[in-house]
Design a protein around this motif. Structure first.
Motif, PDB file in Angstrom:
ATOM      1  N   LEU A  79       0.713  -1.035   0.021  1.00  0.00           N
ATOM      2  CA  LEU A  79      -0.028   0.070   0.245  1.00  0.00           C
ATOM      3  C   LEU A  79       1.010   0.693  -0.302  1.00  0.00           C
ATOM      4  O   LEU A  79       0.558   1.663  -0.689  1.00  0.00           O
ATOM      5  CB  LEU A  79      -1.138   0.334   1.193  1.00  0.00           C
ATOM      6  CG  LEU A  79      -2.003   0.567   1.211  1.00  0.00           C
ATOM      7  CD1 LEU A  79      -3.339   0.408  -0.187  1.00  0.00           C
ATOM      8  CD2 LEU A  79      -2.600   0.720   2.430  1.00  0.00           C
ATOM      9  N   ALA A  80       1.609   1.117   0.817  1.00  0.00           N
ATOM     10  CA  ALA A  80       2.756   1.779   0.849  1.00  0.00           C
ATOM     11  C   ALA A  80       3.618   3.241  -0.767  1.00  0.00           C
ATOM     12  O   ALA A  80       4.020   3.572  -1.415  1.00  0.00           O
ATOM     13  CB  ALA A  80       3.763   2.003   2.231  1.00  0.00           C
ATOM     14  N   THR A  81       3.873   1.094  -1.165  1.00  0.00           N
ATOM     15  CA  THR A  81       4.914   1.679  -2.051  1.00  0.00           C
ATOM     16  C   THR A  81       3.859   1.829  -3.547  1.00  0.00           C
ATOM     17  O   THR A  81       4.500   3.183  -4.757  1.00  0.00           O
ATOM     18  CB  THR A  81       5.116   0.418  -2.486  1.00  0.00           C
ATOM     19  OG1 THR A  81       5.852  -0.313  -1.526  1.00  0.00           O
ATOM     20  CG2 THR A  81       6.316   0.281  -3.820  1.00  0.00           C
ATOM     21  N   GLU A  82       2.117   1.395  -3.303  1.00  0.00           N
ATOM     22  CA  GLU A  82       1.548   2.018  -4.167  1.00  0.00           C
ATOM     23  C   GLU A  82       1.634   3.970  -4.473  1.00  0.00           C
ATOM     24  O   GLU A  82       1.060   4.450  -5.264  1.00  0.00           O
ATOM     25  CB  GLU A  82      -0.053   1.041  -3.909  1.00  0.00           C
ATOM     26  CG  GLU A  82       0.495   0.188  -4.916  1.00  0.00           C
ATOM     27  CD  GLU A  82      -1.470  -0.541  -4.461  1.00  0.00           C
ATOM     28  OE1 GLU A  82      -1.310  -1.964  -5.174  1.00  0.00           O
ATOM     29  OE2 GLU A  82      -1.816   0.063  -4.020  1.00  0.00           O
ATOM     30  N   LYS A  83       1.661   4.033  -2.854  1.00  0.00           N
ATOM     31  CA  LYS A  83       1.177   5.202  -2.651  1.00  0.00           C
ATOM     32  C   LYS A  83       1.982   6.129  -3.127  1.00  0.00           C
ATOM     33  O   LYS A  83       1.818   7.103  -3.575  1.00  0.00           O
ATOM     34  CB  LYS A  83       0.641   5.142  -1.036  1.00  0.00           C
ATOM     35  CG  LYS A  83      -0.513   5.148  -0.614  1.00  0.00           C
ATOM     36  CD  LYS A  83      -1.515   6.059   0.680  1.00  0.00           C
ATOM     37  CE  LYS A  83      -2.488   5.637   0.723  1.00  0.00           C
ATOM     38  NZ  LYS A  83      -3.418   5.792   1.829  1.00  0.00           N
TER      39      LYS A  83
ATOM     40  N   ALA B  40       4.146   5.358  -5.096  1.00  0.00           N
ATOM     41  CA  ALA B  40       5.197   5.154  -6.850  1.00  0.00           C
ATOM     42  C   ALA B  40       3.140   6.038  -7.581  1.00  0.00           C
ATOM     43  O   ALA B  40       4.229   5.539  -8.078  1.00  0.00           O
ATOM     44  CB  ALA B  40       5.224   3.191  -6.994  1.00  0.00           C
ATOM     45  N   ARG B  41       2.122   6.070  -7.034  1.00  0.00           N
ATOM     46  CA  ARG B  41       1.018   6.600  -7.385  1.00  0.00           C
ATOM     47  C   ARG B  41       0.944   5.277  -8.813  1.00  0.00           C
ATOM     48  O   ARG B  41      -0.177   6.048  -9.460  1.00  0.00           O
ATOM     49  CB  ARG B  41       1.428   7.758  -8.282  1.00  0.00           C
ATOM     50  CG  ARG B  41       1.142   8.831  -7.187  1.00  0.00           C
ATOM     51  CD  ARG B  41      -0.506   8.686  -6.452  1.00  0.00           C
ATOM     52  NE  ARG B  41       0.260  10.087  -5.854  1.00  0.00           N
ATOM     53  CZ  ARG B  41      -0.492  10.097  -4.991  1.00  0.00           C
ATOM     54  NH1 ARG B  41      -1.855   9.320  -4.709  1.00  0.00           N
ATOM     55  NH2 ARG B  41      -0.633  10.850  -3.504  1.00  0.00           N
ATOM     56  N   LYS B  42       1.539   4.499  -8.561  1.00  0.00           N
ATOM     57  CA  LYS B  42       0.813   3.150  -9.340  1.00  0.00           C
ATOM     58  C   LYS B  42       1.365   1.798  -8.846  1.00  0.00           C
ATOM     59  O   LYS B  42       0.612   1.254  -7.599  1.00  0.00           O
ATOM     60  CB  LYS B  42       1.925   3.065 -10.294  1.00  0.00           C
ATOM     61  CG  LYS B  42       3.655   2.860 -10.151  1.00  0.00           C
ATOM     62  CD  LYS B  42       3.778   2.019 -11.474  1.00  0.00           C
ATOM     63  CE  LYS B  42       4.799   1.628 -10.757  1.00  0.00           C
ATOM     64  NZ  LYS B  42       6.552   1.100 -11.995  1.00  0.00           N
ATOM     65  N   THR B  43       0.237   1.190  -9.726  1.00  0.00           N
ATOM     66  CA  THR B  43      -0.205  -0.582  -8.875  1.00  0.00           C
ATOM     67  C   THR B  43       0.729  -1.061  -9.583  1.00  0.00           C
ATOM     68  O   THR B  43       1.392  -1.113 -10.519  1.00  0.00           O
ATOM     69  CB  THR B  43      -1.279  -0.971  -9.718  1.00  0.00           C
ATOM     70  OG1 THR B  43      -2.547   0.294  -9.537  1.00  0.00           O
ATOM     71  CG2 THR B  43      -2.031  -2.228  -8.858  1.00  0.00           C
ATOM     72  N   LEU B  44       1.558  -1.963  -8.197  1.00  0.00           N
ATOM     73  CA  LEU B  44       2.403  -2.844  -8.608  1.00  0.00           C
ATOM     74  C   LEU B  44       1.846  -3.842  -8.986  1.00  0.00           C
ATOM     75  O   LEU B  44       0.191  -4.458  -8.392  1.00  0.00           O
ATOM     76  CB  LEU B  44       2.695  -2.838  -7.074  1.00  0.00           C
ATOM     77  CG  LEU B  44       4.011  -1.952  -6.596  1.00  0.00           C
ATOM     78  CD1 LEU B  44       4.091  -2.148  -5.545  1.00  0.00           C
ATOM     79  CD2 LEU B  44       4.581  -1.311  -7.281  1.00  0.00           C
ATOM     80  N   ASP B  45       2.703  -4.240 -10.044  1.00  0.00           N
ATOM     81  CA  ASP B  45       1.755  -5.852 -10.800  1.00  0.00           C
ATOM     82  C   ASP B  45       2.810  -6.827  -9.882  1.00  0.00           C
ATOM     83  O   ASP B  45       3.334  -6.746  -9.038  1.00  0.00           O
ATOM     84  CB  ASP B  45       2.564  -5.833 -11.839  1.00  0.00           C
ATOM     85  CG  ASP B  45       4.101  -6.047 -12.259  1.00  0.00           C
ATOM     86  OD1 ASP B  45       4.691  -6.001 -11.393  1.00  0.00           O
ATOM     87  OD2 ASP B  45       4.758  -5.636 -13.424  1.00  0.00           O
TER      88      ASP B  45
END
Lengths: 195, 302
Positions: A157-161, A163-168
């Motif tokens: 979640l933190a990474t998504e926030k 990076a503003r992208k959905t991690l594959d």
């Protein structure tokens, strides 16, 4: 007047006038009187021998016999009493021994029961402790799993926030691995750190 | 006041009383009529003469018959009332009986002789004892000084004892003597019995010495006739004379009433002495000596 001289003159045993005075008859034995005496004595002896002495002797001997019998009887009773006393003492001793034995046995049984109970309690306790430990271990493991999952989700979640992208899924996987490698969980499980 | 002073006072008062009586009555002078020994004189009451032997009944015969009857009656009564739990009379008789049986008979004779002679020895003892006792009871037997009551002549009360007459102890002694000599001869045989008269330890002596000692021993055997009888006779006679003199005879003889004050209390003392000690003691001595003579005659060594 001198009384001694007087008696000497008053008792003229030998000289003596024949009629009234004189005392020679005092020492003159008379045949007639001797015969009377002999007859009286013999009759007395026969009467006593026949009617008095046997009864007195018999009574005295009977008494002596009675006394001897009583003494024997009391002697016998005493011996008997002593025997009974000895027997009772013996029995008392036996009873005491038995009582001691019983007490000892009871004590032993008590000790055994106590030891058994202690042993059992100890075993149970250990069992409980072991069960508790197992539960704790299991819980710890489960908690760790959960934390790990939580951390992974948070990381994603933190990474998504950030990076503003959905991690594959590949990124995600990599990220998780990296993050987890940095977090030391060993402190949580109470085990010493592995690195 | 100390005891000594009290005693002095009593005796002093007593002496004063005596002197006072002497002063009042004075002396009547010597009494020549009163013959004390005549108290023991035997006057025939019922004349009986059989074949030249004087069998007259007199005071002594009465006393002998009384002694015999009282001995028989009392002993038979006691014998018939013997109980398991004795009363005082029975106890006393039992003690005396025991003394006769053990100390007199069994101590001196072997079992066989003891059984044979116990009745004789016991009868001797009781017969003499009762004779002595009766001799101390005042009985109305004095015919020499009768009392006149309503014009009737009644013999006055007097003390007399059968055993205070030589004939009675003498005939008993003769019986004892003949019995023990006969028992000795039966036991040893005549010559051997005479041999036992010699004391032991003379085996080395010569014939003359032994003969002399045998003679002495033989004399001593015959002297026993006198010693045994006179011992009893003289003791009882002396006792009765003492009672007679102390009881007033001396005062009458001397015509001194005052002397009676002194002697009368002594009569009581002598009376008690006679009845408690002499009567029983003489009976005991006579019968135990008889037992000793019998035992000696039948024992192996002299």
């Amino acid at each position: 007047m001198d009384p001694i001289a007087f008696i000497a003159t008053a008792l003229p045993l030998a000289e003596a006038a024949e009629e009234e005075g004189g005392g020679s008859f005092l020492v003159q034995p008379g045949i007639g009187l001797m015969i009377w005496t002999l007859v009286a004595f013999v009759i007395t002896m026969l009467v006593l021998k026949r009617f008095a002495f046997p009864k007195i002797t018999e009574a005295l001997e009977e008494r002596a016999g009675q006394v001897a019998k009583n003494i024997d009887e009391s002697e016998r009773r005493r011996a008997e009493a002593e025997e009974v006393l000895a027997e009772y003492r013996e029995r008392l001793k036996e009873a005491r021994e038995q009582a001691d034995d019983i007490v000892a046995r009871a004590k032993r049984a008590g000790d055994a029961a106590k030891a058994e109970a202690t042993e059992e309690g100890k075993a149970k306790r250990e069992e409980l402790v072991a069960a508790a430990r197992k539960d704790i271990d299991a819980e710890t493991k489960r908690s760790l799993e959960q934390i790990r999952k939580e951390v992974a989700d948070l990381t994603v979640l933190a990474t998504e926030k950030v990076a503003r992208k959905t991690l594959d899924s590949d990124d995600q996987k990599r990220l998780v691995e990296e993050a987890l490698a940095e977090v030391d969980f060993s402190a949580l499980s109470g085990e010493p750190s592995r690195n | 006041m100390s005891t000594k002073k009290k005693l002095l006072l009593v005796f002093g008062g007593y002496a004063l009383l005596m002197i006072a009586i002497f002063l009042i009555f004075g002396s009547d002078g010597k009494n020549e009529e009163f013959q004390p020994q005549n108290e023991f004189k035997l006057d025939p009451w019922v004349d009986i003469h059989l074949g030249g032997i004087d069998l007259s009944i007199n005071k002594a015969v009465l006393y002998i018959v009384l002694a015999s009857v009282i001995t028989c009656v009392s002993m038979v009564m006691i014998a018939n009332r013997m109980k398991a739990k004795p009363n005082k009379t029975q106890m006393a008789v039992e003690v005396i009986y025991d003394v006769i049986r053990k100390q007199i008979t069994n101590d001196n004779l072997n079992d066989k002789l003891a059984a044979k002679y116990f009745p004789f020895l016991a009868t001797l003892f009781f017969f003499i004892l009762f004779s002595n006792f009766i001799g101390l009871i005042p009985l109305p037997t004095n015919t020499e000084h009768p009392v006149h009551i309503f014009g009737m002549e009644v013999p006055s009360f007097a003390l007399y004892a059968a055993t205070a007459n030589i004939s009675i102890p003498l005939v008993l002694t003769l019986v004892v003597w003949v019995l023990y000599q006969a028992e000795g001869i039966r036991h040893h045989g005549f010559f051997k019995y005479l041999g036992t008269w010699l004391p032991a330890g003379l085996e080395d002596m010569n014939v003359f010495g032994r003969a002399a000692i045998f003679l002495i021993e033989a004399i001593s055997q015959f002297v026993r006739l006198i010693s045994l009888s006179v011992r009893l006779f003289a003791n009882i006679l002396a006792g009765h004379l003492l009672l007679l003199f102390m009881g007033g005879g001396l005062a009458v003889l001397l015509g001194l009433g005052a002397l009676g004050v002194l002697t009368f209390p002594m009569a009581f003392a002598f009376y008690i002495f006679e009845i408690v000690i002499v009567a029983g003691l003489q009976a005991f001595i006579f019968s135990i000596l008889t037992a000793i003579y019998l035992g000696e005659a039948t024992s192996e060594s002299h």
